[in-house]
Design a protein around this motif. Structure first.
Motif, mmCIF file in Angstrom:
data_model
loop_
_atom_site.group_PDB
_atom_site.id
_atom_site.type_symbol
_atom_site.label_atom_id
_atom_site.label_comp_id
_atom_site.label_asym_id
_atom_site.label_seq_id
_atom_site.Cartn_x
_atom_site.Cartn_y
_atom_site.Cartn_z
ATOM 1 N N UNK A 37 0.843 -1.205 0.000
ATOM 2 C CA UNK A 37 0.000 0.000 0.000
ATOM 3 C C UNK A 37 0.873 1.248 0.000
ATOM 4 N N UNK A 38 1.909 1.214 0.799
ATOM 5 C CA UNK A 38 2.827 2.350 0.886
ATOM 6 C C UNK A 38 3.525 2.570 -0.463
ATOM 7 N N UNK A 39 3.950 1.491 -1.095
ATOM 8 C CA UNK A 39 4.603 1.586 -2.404
ATOM 9 C C UNK A 39 3.651 2.151 -3.451
ATOM 10 N N UNK A 40 2.394 1.708 -3.439
ATOM 11 C CA UNK A 40 1.413 2.206 -4.395
ATOM 12 C C UNK A 40 1.141 3.696 -4.181
ATOM 13 N N UNK A 41 0.971 4.114 -2.927
ATOM 14 C CA UNK A 41 0.763 5.544 -2.638
ATOM 15 C C UNK A 41 1.965 6.370 -3.091
ATOM 16 N N UNK A 42 3.151 5.878 -2.802
ATOM 17 C CA UNK A 42 4.369 6.583 -3.186
ATOM 18 C C UNK A 42 4.457 6.709 -4.709
ATOM 19 N N UNK A 43 4.192 5.621 -5.398
ATOM 20 C CA UNK A 43 4.242 5.617 -6.847
ATOM 21 C C UNK A 43 3.233 6.607 -7.443
ATOM 22 N N UNK A 44 2.019 6.601 -6.918
ATOM 23 C CA UNK A 44 1.000 7.541 -7.407
ATOM 24 C C UNK A 44 1.411 8.987 -7.142
ATOM 25 N N UNK A 45 2.037 9.223 -5.990
ATOM 26 C CA UNK A 45 2.508 10.567 -5.667
ATOM 27 C C UNK A 45 3.602 11.007 -6.646
ATOM 28 N N UNK A 46 4.523 10.105 -6.943
ATOM 29 C CA UNK A 46 5.604 10.433 -7.882
ATOM 30 C C UNK A 46 5.040 10.694 -9.275
ATOM 31 N N UNK A 47 4.073 9.895 -9.714
ATOM 32 C CA UNK A 47 3.457 10.117 -11.025
ATOM 33 C C UNK A 47 2.736 11.461 -11.078
ATOM 34 N N UNK A 48 2.038 11.796 -10.014
ATOM 35 C CA UNK A 48 1.307 13.064 -9.967
ATOM 36 C C UNK A 48 2.253 14.254 -10.045
ATOM 37 N N UNK A 49 3.487 14.072 -9.569
ATOM 38 C CA UNK A 49 4.463 15.154 -9.567
ATOM 39 C C UNK A 49 5.504 15.038 -10.675
ATOM 40 N N UNK A 50 5.271 14.159 -11.614
ATOM 41 C CA UNK A 50 6.206 13.977 -12.725
ATOM 42 C C UNK A 50 6.278 15.270 -13.544
ATOM 43 N N UNK A 51 7.482 15.781 -13.782
ATOM 44 C CA UNK A 51 7.597 17.028 -14.537
ATOM 45 C C UNK A 51 7.226 16.873 -16.016
ATOM 46 N N UNK A 52 7.198 15.645 -16.528
ATOM 47 C CA UNK A 52 6.940 15.421 -17.946
ATOM 48 C C UNK A 52 5.481 15.109 -18.258
ATOM 49 N N UNK A 53 4.738 14.653 -17.263
ATOM 50 C CA UNK A 53 3.315 14.330 -17.377
ATOM 51 C C UNK A 53 3.002 13.557 -18.659
ATOM 52 N N UNK A 54 2.098 14.032 -19.476
ATOM 53 C CA UNK A 54 1.618 13.290 -20.648
ATOM 54 C C UNK A 54 2.728 13.002 -21.667
ATOM 55 N N UNK A 55 3.800 13.767 -21.645
ATOM 56 C CA UNK A 55 4.885 13.567 -22.605
ATOM 57 C C UNK A 55 5.946 12.585 -22.149
ATOM 58 N N UNK A 56 5.731 11.946 -21.007
ATOM 59 C CA UNK A 56 6.764 11.081 -20.446
ATOM 60 C C UNK A 56 6.853 9.733 -21.146
ATOM 61 N N UNK A 57 8.014 9.132 -21.051
ATOM 62 C CA UNK A 57 8.207 7.751 -21.453
ATOM 63 C C UNK A 57 7.881 6.898 -20.224
ATOM 64 N N UNK A 58 8.200 5.632 -20.233
ATOM 65 C CA UNK A 58 7.995 4.836 -19.024
ATOM 66 C C UNK A 58 9.039 5.248 -17.994
ATOM 67 N N UNK A 59 8.730 5.073 -16.729
ATOM 68 C CA UNK A 59 9.628 5.508 -15.655
ATOM 69 C C UNK A 59 10.997 4.845 -15.751
ATOM 70 N N UNK A 60 11.023 3.597 -16.182
ATOM 71 C CA UNK A 60 12.289 2.874 -16.281
ATOM 72 C C UNK A 60 13.242 3.463 -17.303
ATOM 73 N N UNK A 61 12.729 4.210 -18.266
ATOM 74 C CA UNK A 61 13.565 4.809 -19.304
ATOM 75 C C UNK A 61 13.783 6.303 -19.092
ATOM 76 N N UNK A 62 13.250 6.829 -18.015
ATOM 77 C CA UNK A 62 13.334 8.259 -17.750
ATOM 78 C C UNK A 62 14.732 8.647 -17.270
ATOM 79 N N UNK A 63 15.175 9.843 -17.654
ATOM 80 C CA UNK A 63 16.476 10.358 -17.235
ATOM 81 C C UNK A 63 16.436 10.865 -15.796
ATOM 82 N N UNK A 64 15.251 11.280 -15.344
ATOM 83 C CA UNK A 64 15.090 11.824 -14.007
ATOM 84 C C UNK A 64 14.646 10.697 -13.077
ATOM 85 N N UNK A 65 15.454 10.391 -12.081
ATOM 86 C CA UNK A 65 15.100 9.328 -11.146
ATOM 87 C C UNK A 65 14.501 9.969 -9.901
ATOM 88 N N UNK A 66 13.181 10.035 -9.876
ATOM 89 C CA UNK A 66 12.503 10.770 -8.808
ATOM 90 C C UNK A 66 12.151 9.893 -7.607
#
Length: 108
Positions: A37-66
């Motif tokens: 549950x904690x991991x899911x909440x954390x993941x959703x929080x990170x996605x909500x704060x992603x600087x790339x939003x709709x233009x992002x690739x998958x997290x595994x290929x992202x240059x920014x490790x948030x």
């Protein structure tokens, strides 16, 4: 901020993966354990704060490790375990995730 399109798919994919991981490793049928549950909440929080939003690739290929290192290792474990099974678990979601992974890396 309300998630739309690409971000909803990413959040839904992560949730399916975490739920299946929890079911396999923590013997929970429908409810997530506290750790997952904690991991899911954390993941959703990170996605909500992603600087790339709709233009992002998958997290595994992202240059920014948030993700913090400990949480990043947990989500990697989930993805290593469940990722190969996603074609069976949810083929459409798996295909969409693969297509999203073909996006060019966003420029920061």
């Amino acid at each position: 901020m309300k998630k739309t399109g690409r971000m909803q798919r990413e959040a839904a994919t992560v949730e399916v993966m975490i739920r299946h991981y929890c079911r396999i490793h923590h013997q929970n049928n429908n409810a997530l354990c506290e750790e997952c549950s904690k991991l899911l909440r954390y993941s959703n929080h990170r996605l909500a704060n992603c600087p790339f939003q709709e233009g992002k690739t998958t997290c595994g290929k992202c240059q920014v490790h948030c993700y913090k290192p400990a949480m990043r290792e947990k989500i990697r474990e989930v993805m290593r375990t469940i990722g190969p099974r996603m074609l069976v678990i949810n083929p459409v979601m798996s295909l969409r995730h693969a297509i999203d992974g073909l996006r060019k890396k966003p420029v920061s």
